[in-house]
Design a protein around this motif. Structure first.
Motif, PDB file in Angstrom:
ATOM      1  N   SER A 116     -35.977   6.581 -37.306  1.00 57.86           N
ATOM      2  CA  SER A 116     -36.867   7.499 -36.596  1.00 57.86           C
ATOM      3  C   SER A 116     -36.518   7.628 -35.122  1.00 57.86           C
ATOM      4  O   SER A 116     -37.156   8.401 -34.392  1.00 57.86           O
ATOM      5  N   VAL A 117     -35.521   6.863 -34.670  1.00 62.09           N
ATOM      6  CA  VAL A 117     -35.182   6.814 -33.241  1.00 62.09           C
ATOM      7  C   VAL A 117     -34.925   8.191 -32.622  1.00 62.09           C
ATOM      8  O   VAL A 117     -35.417   8.467 -31.529  1.00 62.09           O
ATOM      9  N   PRO A 118     -34.218   9.120 -33.289  1.00 65.42           N
ATOM     10  CA  PRO A 118     -34.038  10.437 -32.643  1.00 65.42           C
ATOM     11  C   PRO A 118     -35.325  11.260 -32.568  1.00 65.42           C
ATOM     12  O   PRO A 118     -35.331  12.329 -31.992  1.00 65.42           O
ATOM     13  N   LEU A 119     -36.424  10.766 -33.155  1.00 62.02           N
ATOM     14  CA  LEU A 119     -37.740  11.424 -33.195  1.00 62.02           C
ATOM     15  C   LEU A 119     -37.764  12.664 -34.103  1.00 62.02           C
ATOM     16  O   LEU A 119     -38.698  12.849 -34.865  1.00 62.02           O
ATOM     17  N   ILE A 120     -36.742  13.505 -34.014  1.00 60.11           N
ATOM     18  CA  ILE A 120     -36.751  14.696 -34.880  1.00 60.11           C
ATOM     19  C   ILE A 120     -36.551  14.309 -36.345  1.00 60.11           C
ATOM     20  O   ILE A 120     -36.814  15.105 -37.236  1.00 60.11           O
ATOM     21  N   THR A 121     -36.103  13.080 -36.592  1.00 60.49           N
ATOM     22  CA  THR A 121     -35.893  12.619 -37.970  1.00 60.49           C
ATOM     23  C   THR A 121     -37.075  11.796 -38.484  1.00 60.49           C
ATOM     24  O   THR A 121     -36.979  11.173 -39.549  1.00 60.49           O
ATOM     25  N   ILE A 122     -38.180  11.804 -37.765  1.00 59.61           N
ATOM     26  CA  ILE A 122     -39.324  10.981 -38.182  1.00 59.61           C
ATOM     27  C   ILE A 122     -39.896  11.445 -39.523  1.00 59.61           C
ATOM     28  O   ILE A 122     -40.422  10.655 -40.291  1.00 59.61           O
ATOM     29  N   GLY A 123     -39.765  12.749 -39.826  1.00 60.72           N
ATOM     30  CA  GLY A 123     -40.235  13.267 -41.106  1.00 60.72           C
ATOM     31  C   GLY A 123     -39.464  12.689 -42.281  1.00 60.72           C
ATOM     32  O   GLY A 123     -40.051  12.046 -43.163  1.00 60.72           O
ATOM     33  N   PRO A 124     -38.133  12.894 -42.327  1.00 58.52           N
ATOM     34  CA  PRO A 124     -37.335  12.305 -43.409  1.00 58.52           C
ATOM     35  C   PRO A 124     -37.449  10.783 -43.483  1.00 58.52           C
ATOM     36  O   PRO A 124     -37.466  10.210 -44.574  1.00 58.52           O
ATOM     37  N   SER A 125     -37.532  10.137 -42.322  1.00 58.24           N
ATOM     38  CA  SER A 125     -37.645   8.677 -42.284  1.00 58.24           C
ATOM     39  C   SER A 125     -38.959   8.199 -42.903  1.00 58.24           C
ATOM     40  O   SER A 125     -38.987   7.214 -43.653  1.00 58.24           O
ATOM     41  N   THR A 126     -40.044   8.902 -42.609  1.00 63.28           N
ATOM     42  CA  THR A 126     -41.346   8.514 -43.148  1.00 63.28           C
ATOM     43  C   THR A 126     -41.436   8.785 -44.644  1.00 63.28           C
ATOM     44  O   THR A 126     -42.029   8.000 -45.391  1.00 63.28           O
TER      45      THR A 126
END
Length: 199
Positions: free
Chosen positions: A30-40
């Motif tokens: 989730s570090v790039p923030l924009i990937t928090i969706g796929p990561s979650t």
């Protein structure tokens, strides 16, 4: 004396291991923030396996779920995060409006925030469980959160206390997000999905 690795104690230890590792994976991806969706979504995907008692290769399964429907999950993650930040940063505005015009304005803000947090509990397990376009999945998450209102409120209350204790006992931060998902997914599987199947 023989150690029974299939005992309830070792089963709980195994689940704790997965929770700790998955929490670390979720933070890392989730570090790039924009990937928090796929990561979650990937976190929920792996946690479903943990709850069902299935052994998994954590990195392999997490990465596979992270890549699957990446664009769709990223867009929904950004929509959800954007609306969440909007709610947070607009709170003072609504307080001022309520003070100068009518308290009803702030009650409306609280109502919208409550609906959003209920929706937030459902959107990521829905993304992992169901297929559909963005609008369909957003609608389904909102529908399920309202239809299963008692369970939605229960999940929010439990989540609140987990977050509260994470602030008091700092080491709990290392399992906080994954533990919330673990608890919510147990309720989602047993109360929400099972009720849909029985219907």
């Amino acid at each position: 004396m023989k150690i029974k690795y299939d005992s309830p104690f070792w089963d709980r230890m195994g689940k704790l291991y997965y929770i700790i590792v998955l929490n670390f994976m979720w933070i890392l991806f989730s570090v790039p923030l924009i990937t928090i969706g796929p990561s979650t979504v990937a976190l929920h995907h792996c946690m479903f396996y943990v709850i069902k008692g299935k052994e998994i290769s954590v990195f392999k399964e997490f990465y596979h779920a992270f890549k699957e429907n990446f664009v769709r999950n990223m867009l929904i993650g950004l929509i959800v995060a954007g609306f969440g930040f909007l709610l947070i940063f607009s709170q003072n505005f609504y307080i001022e409006m309520a003070t100068s015009i009518s308290p009803t304005i702030y009650y409306f803000y609280i109502f919208v925030a409550f609906i959003f947090f209920m929706f937030l509990v459902y959107i990521f397990p829905v993304l992992d469980t169901f297929d559909g376009n963005i609008l369909e999945l957003l609608r389904l998450s909102l529908f399920l959160s309202i239809k299963n209102l008692p369970m939605s409120i229960l999940m929010l209350i439990i989540d609140y206390f987990i977050i509260y204790f994470c602030q008091i006992v700092i080491p709990l931060v290392f399992i906080g997000a994954a533990f919330i998902v673990f608890v919510n997914n147990r309720i989602f599987l047993k109360r929400v999905l099972n009720s849909m199947v029985s219907e």
